[in-house]
Design an enzyme around this catalytic site. Structure first.
Site, short mmCIF file in Angstrom:
data_model
loop_
_atom_site.label_atom_id
_atom_site.label_comp_id
_atom_site.label_asym_id
_atom_site.label_seq_id
_atom_site.Cartn_x
_atom_site.Cartn_y
_atom_site.Cartn_z
N PHE A 138 0.81 -1.26 0.02
CA PHE A 138 0.06 -0.17 0.03
C PHE A 138 0.88 1.33 -0.05
O PHE A 138 2.13 1.66 0.86
CB PHE A 138 -0.99 0.04 1.20
CG PHE A 138 -1.88 1.16 1.10
CD1 PHE A 138 -3.02 1.24 0.24
CD2 PHE A 138 -1.64 2.32 1.67
CE1 PHE A 138 -3.80 2.27 0.18
CE2 PHE A 138 -2.47 3.40 1.81
CZ PHE A 138 -3.64 3.55 0.73
N ASP A 223 9.13 2.75 1.95
CA ASP A 223 8.10 3.58 2.14
C ASP A 223 7.80 3.48 3.89
O ASP A 223 7.21 2.10 4.21
CB ASP A 223 6.83 2.99 1.47
CG ASP A 223 5.36 3.82 1.75
OD1 ASP A 223 5.31 4.36 3.19
OD2 ASP A 223 4.36 3.56 1.08
N LYS A 252 2.32 9.57 8.23
CA LYS A 252 1.49 9.45 9.57
C LYS A 252 2.15 10.01 10.88
O LYS A 252 1.55 10.97 11.37
CB LYS A 252 1.27 7.84 9.38
CG LYS A 252 0.40 7.13 8.44
CD LYS A 252 -0.33 6.01 8.71
CE LYS A 252 -1.27 5.76 7.52
NZ LYS A 252 -0.76 5.14 6.35
#
Ligand code: PLP
Length: 397
Positions: A138, A223, A252
């Site tokens: 993702f 990532d 995040k």
């Protein structure tokens, strides 16, 4: 507005992109959130691994408030001190030499993809533009990061996707080697596939990918949007594997709740970006940078990284014990405060039952319960989570 009106008006006025739980959150404090009736919930979702220091941390509130009174935004036509300070701190505590600041995970990945292509084209010529990513990954929802995301279900109906991407199997070195072509510019992966079901790869696999990339002059992009900022127990997850990427993305947890993303790279790679090649109006604005600076300060000088690591060890131990008691738990896996329970049954009803018992958890890939609480979660709060889970699983045997 009462909770039912908020939910009805959301359906009326917001695009229907989210399947939300039936809870309107009004405020938060530490690891707890409250609805309008004052009911208290233990938050083990933490804004999807964002609120790493919990809700309303006084030092972050103070840092944001002070910065808001001083200067919120200037654009990148000018210099601001918080942006420079944040870049310096990220460089000091990572493999990287240079930072590009943006506003989210998907934007950080867009920056990484653009940087990798530009570096590769400049260094090896216009043919070398392919990016190899992993199935089950993702990387975000904008077109290039959605293309990088190795989940056909999420890409459906959005074609044509961005050319130049290939996919291979996560945690399988032979398949990765077989998927490389003379056009491969970069391999992009999450050190732990989080949305993909909390899949932790083998240390040897990760070391071998690094070796392959170095040998063939292919860029390695990590990532770390979800795994970064201490989530796995070290500031960045790559440290756990004893290797370093060439490019890394963060978002995040970086701003402790304030939107901010970052793309970090070595000097050699970052040199492919020159003035005018990439930009963001909001990227690195003083408000977001002040928040991120305070987060880093609390993690490193304030001991919150160690606190999170200890909490992660306790959570992993408790989940392992739980998994021995219930046969519907197939596996418990994760690192630090990113933990997953792989179930043989549907996970959604478990999430709903936790909500009824006022504990917020998440389920990914249909049957993997995911836990990503703030680093300040106490052992007593972890015990509360475990007793609720145990009660729910007991009814199912
Ligand atoms: C959440 C996430 C993204 C996307 O971040 P947004 O801020 O939602 O755009 C990208 N990569 C990983 C690994 C993520 O967990």
């Amino acid at each position: 507005m009462i909770a039912t009106d908020i939910q009805e008006n959301s359906a009326r006025y917001l695009m229907n992109t989210y399947a939300r739980l039936s809870l309107v959150i009004e405020r938060g404090q530490g690891c707890l959130v409250y609805d309008a009736e004052g009911r208290e919930y233990l938050d083990c979702v933490a804004g999807i691994a964002v609120n790493i220091l919990g809700h309303a941390h006084p030092d972050i509130v103070e840092a944001i408030s002070r910065q808001a009174r001083q200067l919120i935004h200037t654009s990148n036509l000018f210099y601001t001190e918080p942006q420079t300070q944040l870049a310096e701190r990220l460089v000091r505590h990572s493999f990287a030499d240079k930072v590009f600041l943006c506003n989210s995970g998907t934007e950080a990945n867009e920056a990484a993809i653009k940087l990798a292509r530009r570096y590769s084209i400049k260094t090896f010529g216009p043919e070398r533009i392919e990016i190899l990513t992993m199935l089950g990954s993702f990387h975000g929802r904008t077109l290039a990061s959605l293309t990088a995301t190795g989940q056909p279900a999420l890409q459906e109906g959005f074609g044509p996707l961005v050319p130049g991407f290939r996919y291979t199997t996560f945690n399988d070195l032979d398949k990765i080697e077989a998927a490389l072509t003379p056009q491969t510019a970069a391999i992009m992966l999450e050190p732990i596939q989080a949305e993909g079901g909390v899949i932790v790869p083998d240390v040897h696999y990760m070391k071998n990918i690094r070796r392959l990339c170095t040998e063939r002059k292919i860029l390695l992009i990590f990532d770390e949007v979800q795994t970064g900022m201490g989530r796995t127990g070290t500031l960045f997850a790559y440290e756990q594997f004893g290797i370093q990427p060439d490019i890394m993305t963060l978002a995040k947890g970086l701003g402790g709740g304030i939107p901010i993303g970052a793309c970090l790279a070595t000097d050699t790679v970052a040199a492919a970006f020159e003035p005018g090649t990439h930009a963001s109006t909001f990227g690195g604005n003083p408000l977001a940078c002040a928040a991120a600076l305070k987060v880093l300060d609390l993690l490193i000088e304030g001991g919150k990284l160690e606190q999170g690591r200890a909490a992660g060890e306790y959570l992993a131990k408790c989940l392992a014990t739980l998994s021995q008691q219930f046969s519907c738990i197939q596996e418990t896996r994760g690192m630090g405060l990113l933990q997953g329970l792989d179930l043989s049954i549907d996970g959604k009803p478990i999430v709903m039952e936790c909500l009824e018992r006022r504990v917020l958890i998440n389920c990914t890939m249909g049957r993997v319960l995911r836990f990503m609480p703030p680093f300040i979660i106490s052992n007593a709060q972890i015990d509360r989570l475990l007793s609720v889970l145990s009660e729910i699983f007991s009814k199912r045997k």
